[in-house]
Write a protein that holds these residues in place. Structure first.
Motif, mmCIF file in Angstrom:
data_model
loop_
_atom_site.group_PDB
_atom_site.id
_atom_site.type_symbol
_atom_site.label_atom_id
_atom_site.label_comp_id
_atom_site.label_asym_id
_atom_site.label_seq_id
_atom_site.Cartn_x
_atom_site.Cartn_y
_atom_site.Cartn_z
ATOM 1 N N ASP A 34 0.850 -1.193 0.000
ATOM 2 C CA ASP A 34 0.000 0.000 0.000
ATOM 3 C C ASP A 34 0.889 1.247 0.000
ATOM 4 O OD1 ASP A 34 0.921 0.375 2.613
ATOM 5 O OD2 ASP A 34 -0.962 -0.252 3.555
ATOM 6 N N ASP A 35 0.284 2.423 0.130
ATOM 7 C CA ASP A 35 1.086 3.641 0.022
ATOM 8 C C ASP A 35 1.900 3.935 1.269
ATOM 9 O OD1 ASP A 35 -0.910 4.596 1.716
ATOM 10 O OD2 ASP A 35 -1.910 5.771 0.158
ATOM 11 N N ARG A 36 1.820 3.072 2.281
ATOM 12 C CA ARG A 36 2.743 3.125 3.415
ATOM 13 C C ARG A 36 3.730 1.963 3.355
ATOM 14 N NH1 ARG A 36 1.176 7.113 6.929
ATOM 15 N NH2 ARG A 36 2.428 6.338 8.663
ATOM 16 N N LEU A 37 3.744 1.294 2.200
ATOM 17 C CA LEU A 37 4.707 0.246 1.842
ATOM 18 C C LEU A 37 4.542 -1.023 2.671
ATOM 19 C CD1 LEU A 37 7.876 2.395 1.094
ATOM 20 C CD2 LEU A 37 5.807 2.045 -0.259
ATOM 21 N N ARG A 38 3.334 -1.222 3.231
ATOM 22 C CA ARG A 38 3.011 -2.461 3.950
ATOM 23 C C ARG A 38 2.504 -3.480 2.943
ATOM 24 N NH1 ARG A 38 -0.820 0.938 7.959
ATOM 25 N NH2 ARG A 38 -1.660 1.354 5.873
ATOM 26 N N VAL A 39 2.965 -4.715 3.059
ATOM 27 C CA VAL A 39 2.540 -5.758 2.128
ATOM 28 C C VAL A 39 1.068 -6.074 2.367
ATOM 29 C CG1 VAL A 39 2.904 -8.134 1.363
ATOM 30 C CG2 VAL A 39 4.871 -6.705 1.977
ATOM 31 N N HIS A 40 0.296 -6.047 1.306
ATOM 32 C CA HIS A 40 -1.141 -6.291 1.411
ATOM 33 C C HIS A 40 -1.415 -7.674 2.022
ATOM 34 C CE1 HIS A 40 -2.505 -2.747 -0.672
ATOM 35 N NE2 HIS A 40 -1.788 -3.016 -1.749
ATOM 36 N N GLY A 41 -2.350 -7.718 2.967
ATOM 37 C CA GLY A 41 -2.808 -8.985 3.527
ATOM 38 C C GLY A 41 -1.922 -9.573 4.595
ATOM 39 N N LEU A 42 -0.833 -8.891 4.951
ATOM 40 C CA LEU A 42 0.101 -9.394 5.947
ATOM 41 C C LEU A 42 0.404 -8.306 6.969
ATOM 42 C CD1 LEU A 42 2.609 -11.125 3.495
ATOM 43 C CD2 LEU A 42 0.862 -12.271 4.870
ATOM 44 N N ASP A 43 0.783 -8.700 8.160
ATOM 45 C CA ASP A 43 1.215 -7.760 9.185
ATOM 46 C C ASP A 43 2.724 -7.882 9.392
ATOM 47 O OD1 ASP A 43 -1.257 -6.620 9.750
ATOM 48 O OD2 ASP A 43 -1.763 -8.158 11.242
ATOM 49 N N GLY A 44 3.321 -6.775 9.838
ATOM 50 C CA GLY A 44 4.729 -6.813 10.225
ATOM 51 C C GLY A 44 5.701 -6.941 9.075
#
Length: 557
Positions: A493-503
């Protein structure tokens, strides 16, 4: 028997000590209570040729500093396979690249924002370019000073390049002072990441003195196999990595993992981790952690067409480096004054132009060199010549990176699909014709340029498209394989977090949804600078027991 060393769990574990990883390590470890571990597959950047600018000739293709990848055989390149250099050493590709400081165009980032990536427009990202910058001209609205990323003018000039720049002006490509103000159309000498004639890589810039911090750990010569996940919660959560260290596999634990392994390494690690296209994971019997079809897709790169012109009446590096006297003279110049040809970046003069008048902005970049050689790694020609390499900045062709097996020792398949789109072939034909007009301009007439490559026999559109396939080669700018966005092919996403996963985040050139209009090293640093700011903001909000406004909005949506 080799025994693996023991490491304490980290709050943040960063995979890859290239430009993004080095910057993140410095920024995130500024809080002495936050434990950061940086893991690099390569070794220390203590190889002397890394630091002498012309030493890239001895670093690219050298397994001490380069992953030495190759592409698949490419139909658009008439069946050829290309070497695909990627840095495998502290500093990553900033230790072996062309040292060119380039941001791209404002429209590149405005386009990212228009795709739904909030906060990635030009005006929003400009402060992050300036934050780490130490520009030779000092602070201004456009440039920063006092940061870690040193930017200087080049220290050597060539008569033939001055003539080429004048020829550009005669073809309506005006001289400009600075490529980095948001509109880079025109010609100028490239600004470079050097300090007084020595390469300035990301390791020097961001890691120097960092190992003195008690909360920071650097691990080199450690290749990451995969990310490990805790699957007991609502979403799988990254909780560490499996890494080959001292000849044995070891688990390193962390509260969060950040992949900074680049446009080839990051998607490969994700795929081995069970995050990627279902068909690929199933075919390799890799247990699926989370299906993300875009992992490894959307590969974009700049293909350069290397046009070579034999000249008369001016010296080039071909003659100087072709004799022992010339080599000795260059060595003395460098040792005594840190000047002369050994300070040269691979390309000195740049130009940005439009392949046709209908282009909305410059879509071609020239890298012009006072030298020529049959192919990279081969000896220079024994006659005076210059090379005008021209690349399409906005290729329509898209490729992919996919692992071949679960074994991390097997290099991935890299298929850029160069010139697979008709539009790219048309731009290539127009680029060759524009180069010929520049070479034929009055300013170059005294040097009687003679086209050696591809040669004057290629004239029709079809012949020039075929020639482009023969002379095209990578300019080492792969991006896009873990692209940022919200569509089904997006990975972060636009905060560079991998979609569908945490951490788990990805922070490197692979997150670019579309390639920037220029060289990619400094935009990658900007990405890391912005990512660090977002993560530090999140940490502050978590300290008071609240989500950031952006995270809360994302959870509501």
């Amino acid at each position: 028997m080799t025994h693996a060393r023991a490491y304490a769990a980290a709050d943040t574990l960063i995979v890859g000590a290239g430009p993004a990883g080095c910057l993140l390590a410095k920024r995130l470890s500024e809080d002495p209570h936050h434990r950061v571990t940086l893991v690099e597959a390569g070794g220390r950047d203590n190889y002397p040729w890394i630091h002498i600018p012309v030493g890239y000739l001895y670093c690219i293709g050298n397994p001490r500093t380069d992953w030495c990848y190759r592409t698949e055989e490419e139909g658009g390149l008439n069946g050829r396979s290309l070497g695909y250099p990627r840095g495998r050493v502290l500093g990553g590709s900033s230790s072996i690249n062309g040292m060119i400081y380039m941001r791209g165009q404002a429209r590149d980032y405005d386009h990212w924002a228009a795709l739904g990536n909030a906060g990635w427009d030009w005006q929003s990202v400009l402060p992050y370019f300036r934050r780490s910058e130490d520009h030779y001209a000092g602070a201004s609205d456009a440039h920063g000073t006092g940061g870690e990323w040193r930017v200087e003018r080049q220290r050597h000039r060539w008569e033939i390049l001055e003539a080429f720049r004048a020829a550009c002006a005669e073809q309506d490509i005006p001289p400009i002072d600075d490529f980095n103000l948001g509109d880079n159309e025109g010609s100028s000498y490239f600004q470079v990441n050097q300090r007084r004639g020595v390469r300035w890589n990301a390791s020097k810039a961001f890691l120097k003195g960092l190992e003195a911090r008690e909360n920071f750990t650097l691990i080199t010569d450690a290749e990451v196999d995969r990310v490990l996940f805790d699957t007991g919660g609502e979403k799988p959560r990254a909780c560490g990595i499996r890494v080959c260290l001292d000849g044995a596999f070891q688990t390193l634990a962390a509260d969060q993992v950040i992949l900074c392994a680049g446009a080839i390494g990051s998607p490969s690690i994700l795929q081995r981790s069970g995050v990627g296209p279902r068909a690929l994971l199933d075919a390799l019997a890799i247990p699926r952690v989370h299906e993300l079809p875009g992992v490894g897709a959307n590969l974009q790169d700049h293909l350069q067409l290397r046009m070579i012109y034999r000249i008369q009446g001016a010296r080039t590096l071909n003659e100087i480096a072709g004799s022992w006297r010339g080599k000795l003279g260059m060595a003395w110049q460098y040792l005594l004054k840190r000047s002369g040809p050994l300070t040269m970046a691979p390309s000195q003069l740049g130009a940005f132009a439009r392949s046709d008048p209908d282009q909305p902005s410059a879509n071609l970049e020239y890298h012009v060199q006072p030298l020529s050689l049959p192919a990279f790694g081969e000896p220079l020609h024994d006659f005076p010549a210059f090379t005008a390499s021209v690349c399409n900045l906005r290729p329509a062709s898209r490729g992919h990176v996919t692992i071949r097996s679960r074994d991390m020792r097997q290099p991935p398949r890299i298929a850029p699909n160069y010139l697979s789109e008709a539009e790219d072939r048309r731009v290539a034909v127009d680029a060759i014709r524009l180069t010929r007009r520049i070479a034929g301009a009055p300013a170059l007439a005294p040097y009687r340029p003679e086209e050696i490559k591809p040669g004057p026999d290629y004239q029709s559109d079809a012949a020039l498209a075929e020639a482009a396939g023969d002379i095209g080669t990578t300019i080492f700018h792969p991006v896009g394989t873990c692209k940022m966005g919200q569509n089904p092919q997006a990975v972060v996403d636009d905060r560079l977090r991998v979609h569908g996963l945490d951490g788990l985040r990805v922070v490197d050139a692979s997150i670019m949804p579309t390639i920037v209009s220029g060289n990619t090293c400094s935009p990658t640093l900007m990405i890391a600078e912005k990512a660090a700011a977002m993560m530090l903001e999140e940490r502050q909000w978590q300290a008071i027991g609240r989500e950031t406004p952006a995270a809360a909005e994302a959870n509501v949506s």
